[in-house]
Design a protein around this motif. Structure first.
Motif, short mmCIF file in Angstrom:
data_model
loop_
_atom_site.label_atom_id
_atom_site.label_comp_id
_atom_site.label_asym_id
_atom_site.label_seq_id
_atom_site.Cartn_x
_atom_site.Cartn_y
_atom_site.Cartn_z
N ALA A 255 0.95 -1.19 0.04
CA ALA A 255 0.04 0.07 -0.16
C ALA A 255 0.77 1.25 -0.03
O ALA A 255 1.93 1.52 0.81
CB ALA A 255 -0.86 -0.09 1.20
N ILE A 256 0.69 2.13 -0.95
CA ILE A 256 1.42 3.29 -1.03
C ILE A 256 0.61 4.44 -0.42
O ILE A 256 -0.49 4.83 -0.98
CB ILE A 256 1.78 3.54 -2.45
N GLU A 257 1.06 5.17 0.57
CA GLU A 257 0.52 6.29 1.19
C GLU A 257 0.61 7.60 0.18
O GLU A 257 1.59 7.66 -0.31
CB GLU A 257 0.82 6.54 2.46
N ASN A 258 -0.30 8.62 0.15
CA ASN A 258 0.17 9.67 -0.15
C ASN A 258 -0.08 10.98 0.83
O ASN A 258 -0.21 10.57 1.80
CB ASN A 258 -0.90 9.91 -1.51
N SER A 259 0.01 11.99 0.50
CA SER A 259 -0.08 13.22 1.26
C SER A 259 -1.36 13.83 1.27
O SER A 259 -1.61 14.96 1.76
CB SER A 259 1.08 14.17 0.90
N VAL A 260 -2.34 13.38 0.51
CA VAL A 260 -3.74 14.27 0.35
C VAL A 260 -4.90 13.12 1.08
O VAL A 260 -4.87 12.01 0.54
CB VAL A 260 -4.16 14.55 -1.05
N THR A 261 -5.85 13.62 1.78
CA THR A 261 -7.01 13.05 2.29
C THR A 261 -8.24 13.54 1.64
O THR A 261 -8.44 14.84 1.83
CB THR A 261 -6.89 12.68 3.55
N VAL A 262 -9.19 12.94 0.97
CA VAL A 262 -10.31 13.49 0.22
C VAL A 262 -11.75 13.41 1.65
O VAL A 262 -11.88 12.30 1.76
CB VAL A 262 -10.96 13.31 -0.94
N PHE A 263 -12.16 14.50 1.96
CA PHE A 263 -13.58 14.39 2.88
C PHE A 263 -14.54 14.69 2.08
O PHE A 263 -14.75 15.76 1.41
CB PHE A 263 -13.17 15.51 4.08
N HIS A 264 -15.38 13.58 2.27
CA HIS A 264 -16.76 13.62 1.35
C HIS A 264 -17.75 14.27 2.04
O HIS A 264 -17.87 14.27 3.70
CB HIS A 264 -17.00 12.30 0.97
N ILE A 265 -18.57 15.16 1.63
CA ILE A 265 -19.68 15.98 2.02
C ILE A 265 -20.83 15.79 1.53
O ILE A 265 -20.89 15.46 0.29
CB ILE A 265 -19.29 17.46 2.38
N GLU A 266 -22.08 16.05 2.28
CA GLU A 266 -23.60 15.63 1.59
C GLU A 266 -23.58 16.69 0.46
O GLU A 266 -24.60 16.28 -0.49
CB GLU A 266 -24.28 15.49 2.40
N SER A 267 -23.42 18.02 0.78
CA SER A 267 -23.79 19.08 -0.14
C SER A 267 -22.79 20.09 -0.29
O SER A 267 -22.09 20.32 0.91
CB SER A 267 -25.35 19.51 0.16
N ASP A 268 -22.69 20.98 -1.05
CA ASP A 268 -21.84 21.88 -1.22
C ASP A 268 -22.02 23.07 -0.26
O ASP A 268 -21.23 23.99 0.03
CB ASP A 268 -21.53 22.67 -2.64
N GLU A 269 -23.54 23.20 0.21
CA GLU A 269 -23.65 24.08 1.32
C GLU A 269 -22.72 23.97 2.49
O GLU A 269 -22.42 25.16 3.21
CB GLU A 269 -25.15 23.97 1.73
N ILE A 270 -22.34 22.74 2.91
CA ILE A 270 -21.51 22.75 3.99
C ILE A 270 -20.21 23.36 3.96
O ILE A 270 -19.71 23.80 4.89
CB ILE A 270 -21.45 21.07 4.38
N LYS A 271 -19.85 23.76 2.55
CA LYS A 271 -18.46 24.22 2.38
C LYS A 271 -18.46 25.64 3.10
O LYS A 271 -17.36 25.91 3.63
CB LYS A 271 -17.97 24.17 0.99
N GLY A 272 -19.72 26.30 2.80
CA GLY A 272 -19.72 27.58 3.51
C GLY A 272 -19.61 27.77 4.94
O GLY A 272 -18.79 28.49 5.39
N ARG A 273 -20.05 26.85 5.55
CA ARG A 273 -20.27 26.71 6.99
C ARG A 273 -18.91 26.41 7.50
O ARG A 273 -18.41 26.80 8.60
CB ARG A 273 -21.13 25.73 7.57
N ILE A 274 -18.03 25.70 6.64
CA ILE A 274 -16.65 25.18 7.21
C ILE A 274 -16.00 26.46 7.22
O ILE A 274 -15.05 26.60 7.76
CB ILE A 274 -16.21 23.93 6.26
N ILE A 275 -15.94 27.23 5.97
CA ILE A 275 -15.12 28.21 5.70
C ILE A 275 -15.35 29.40 6.95
O ILE A 275 -14.62 29.99 7.30
CB ILE A 275 -15.30 28.97 4.33
N GLY A 276 -16.69 29.63 7.24
CA GLY A 276 -17.10 30.62 8.25
C GLY A 276 -16.89 31.93 7.70
O GLY A 276 -16.69 32.32 6.59
N ARG A 277 -17.37 32.89 8.46
CA ARG A 277 -17.54 34.30 8.32
C ARG A 277 -16.18 34.71 8.04
O ARG A 277 -15.37 34.51 8.87
CB ARG A 277 -18.27 35.04 9.33
N GLU A 278 -15.97 35.45 7.00
CA GLU A 278 -14.43 35.89 6.47
C GLU A 278 -13.05 35.00 6.76
O GLU A 278 -12.07 35.19 6.97
CB GLU A 278 -13.98 37.09 7.44
N GLY A 279 -13.80 33.53 6.67
CA GLY A 279 -12.88 32.44 6.76
C GLY A 279 -12.45 32.12 7.99
O GLY A 279 -11.21 31.34 8.08
N ARG A 280 -12.94 32.45 9.19
CA ARG A 280 -12.37 32.38 10.68
C ARG A 280 -12.38 30.62 10.81
O ARG A 280 -11.62 30.53 11.41
CB ARG A 280 -13.32 33.20 11.66
#
Length: 513
Positions: free
Chosen positions: A199-224
């Motif tokens: 098994a070869i490890e890499n340096s990237v992990t992909v986190f799957h989410i249900e919808s793109d709306e969650i991306k905004g909540r993860i970024i937060g106000r002004e990216g905080r």
């Protein structure tokens, strides 16, 4: 008998005395007294005769018994005398035989002495003849006996050396041929019996989410929110146009795993803000530590290895989140352990000790602090610290020839380590060099006073340095950024450019009770 007569006489005297007293008192009964005296005397005489007869009978009986006993004893004495006479006859006969044999031995001895004297005389004659012959041979050959003997011994030595060397060469050639064949057979059989997937490890992990709306909540106000998450985990979080996915990028697999689990809990809970992010990250970091220990325990149980120190078990669990030239370190250690066990069995050695040494051979690659010595030496010191046996410690330290091998376990571990790492596609030198460069980048910044944390992100193109607000002021942060940048330019080799971001923040925490 005498006592009875005395008693009877006493009774008679008493009777007579009584009767006499009675008649003296009553003289008119004298006639009766005389009659009674006569009767008493007659009766006493009868009793006396009876007692004498009884005494004679007892005496005769005793005499007969004594005579019988004497007769029996005389018979026994006679029997013993007969036996003694027989033994005396036998002894006399044996003495005569011994005397006869002694005389025969004496005559034989005299004959042998005579023959020995003849032999000695003949031996002297032979010695004289041998000496005469030796003198004749020396005169003919022109050499003394000692010189001839030395020449013959030299000749025999040379011949023996030639034959022995030829024999040794044949044995060595045959041994080399056999040893090569046997070694190849054992190695090939070991590799075939232990076929582990790579098994070869890499340096990237992909986190799957249900919808793109969650991306905004993860970024937060002004990216905080995303800044707080990156600062807490040391992982670069890439939120781009990839549908239903967030990319976690970091060279350290432990950091990526902490970030992935923290994101999962935050998204599931729905409460995403900086304070909650720090709380979840700390909680997940403890969970990952527990998972590391559990992984180490499962590994040792699967391999049948017992009695390891708890700290060694934790180090084995950390191997799950480390790679060696792109190859997962825990999988490499398990594969090496199984290879060592099989090879030790083929060679008639202890397979359990070999498996233990194979599992622990790379523990120096997962240190809590970066050592300045090779990982094999560091691993050996760790094994010695946690009371592993000397042959296992030597096998760990010698698998890259940093120390001298002192047991057969060491070459087995070295060979099996090479077999596991030499599989096609098992390792990638580029990934190992990349991770080493990022480690050096973080360690370089950590050497400055006041620095609390350092994170290399964006594949090493950015270095985030977090400093303590109570140790460095705002002006010093600017100079620190420049100093780190200059040191990186002078001491490191890297593609492109590296951005150094120094973060200083002040926190005031209090609790309402």
């Amino acid at each position: 008998m005498t006592v009875e007569i005395t008693i009877i006489a006493s009774i008679a005297c008493l009777l007579i005395g009584g009767a006499l007293a009675y008649f003296l008192l009553k003289p008119n009964f004298k006639a009766k007294f005389d009659t009674m005296v006569k009767e008493a005397e007659a009766e006493a005489e009868v009793i006396k005769k009876n007692k004498l007869i009884e005494v004679k009978e007892k005496f005769l009986n005793k005499k007969a018994e004594l005579e019988k006993e004497v007769s029996v004893r005389n018979q026994k004495i006679q029997q013993v005398e007969n036996k003694l006479k027989q033994r005396e006859l036998v002894l006399n006969q044996r003495q005569e035989e011994l005397q006869h044999k002694k005389s025969e031995i004496e005559s034989v001895r005299e004959g042998l002495e005579a023959q020995f004297a003849v032999v000695e005389k003949k031996k002297e004659d032979l010695d004289k003849l041998q000496q005469q012959e030796i003198e004749r041979l020396e005169a003919i050959a022109g050499l003394s006996a000692d010189e001839a003997k030395e020449r013959m011994m030299e000749s025999l030595k040379e011949e023996a050396k030639t034959q022995a060397q030829s024999y040794i060469n044949d044995i060595v050639d045959e041994a080399k041929l056999t040893a090569n064949k046997e070694a190849k057979r054992i190695i090939i059989q070991t590799i075939q019996r232990v076929a582990t997937e790579t098994a070869i490890e890499n340096s990237v992990t992909v986190f799957h989410i249900e919808s793109d709306e969650i991306k905004g909540r993860i970024i937060g106000r002004e990216g905080r929110n995303i800044r707080a998450l990156e600062a807490a985990t040391g992982v670069e979080i890439v939120v781009d146009d990839t549908p239903e996915a967030i990319v976690l990028s970091a060279f350290d697999p432990v950091r990526r795993e902490i970030a992935r689990l923290a994101l999962h809990q935050l998204v599931t809970d729905g409460r995403i803000h900086p304070a909650r992010i720090e709380e979840v990250v700390n909680k997940v970091r403890k969970q990952v530590e527990e998972e590391i220990i559990e992984t180490g325990k499962r590994t040792t149980i699967d391999l049948g290895i017992h009695g390891l120190h708890p700290e060694l078990i934790r180090i084995i669990g950390k191997m799950k989140y480390r790679s060696s030239y792109g190859q997962n370190l825990l999988q490499h250690a398990r594969e090496t352990a199984n290879l060592c066990s099989v090879m030790a069995s083929e060679l008639g050695l202890n397979p359990k000790k070999a498996k233990r040494a194979g599992l622990l051979h790379d523990i120096g690659k997962v240190p809590d602090e970066e050592p300045e010595i090779p990982h094999a030496i560091y691993g050996m010191k760790l094994a010695e610290k946690f009371k592993e046996k000397p042959d296992i410690c030597n096998a760990i330290g010698a698998h890259h020839d940093e120390v001298e091998m002192t047991s057969l376990l060491a070459p087995i571990v070295q060979v099996c380590d090479a077999i596991s790492g030499a599989r096609p596609g098992a390792r990638r030198e580029i990934v190992e060099a990349y991770i080493k460069r990022l480690n050096n980048l973080e360690q370089l910044a950590m050497a400055y006073p006041g620095v609390t944390k350092t994170y290399a992100i964006q594949a090493g193109r950015e270095l985030r340095v977090i400093v303590g607000a109570d140790k460095i002021d705002d002006k010093q942060t600017e100079s620190l950024s420049g100093e780190i940048a200059k040191k990186i330019q002078d001491e490191m080799t890297y593609p492109g450019q590296v951005k150094i971001t120094v973060i200083r923040e002040t926190r005031a925490i209090s609790y309402a009770k």
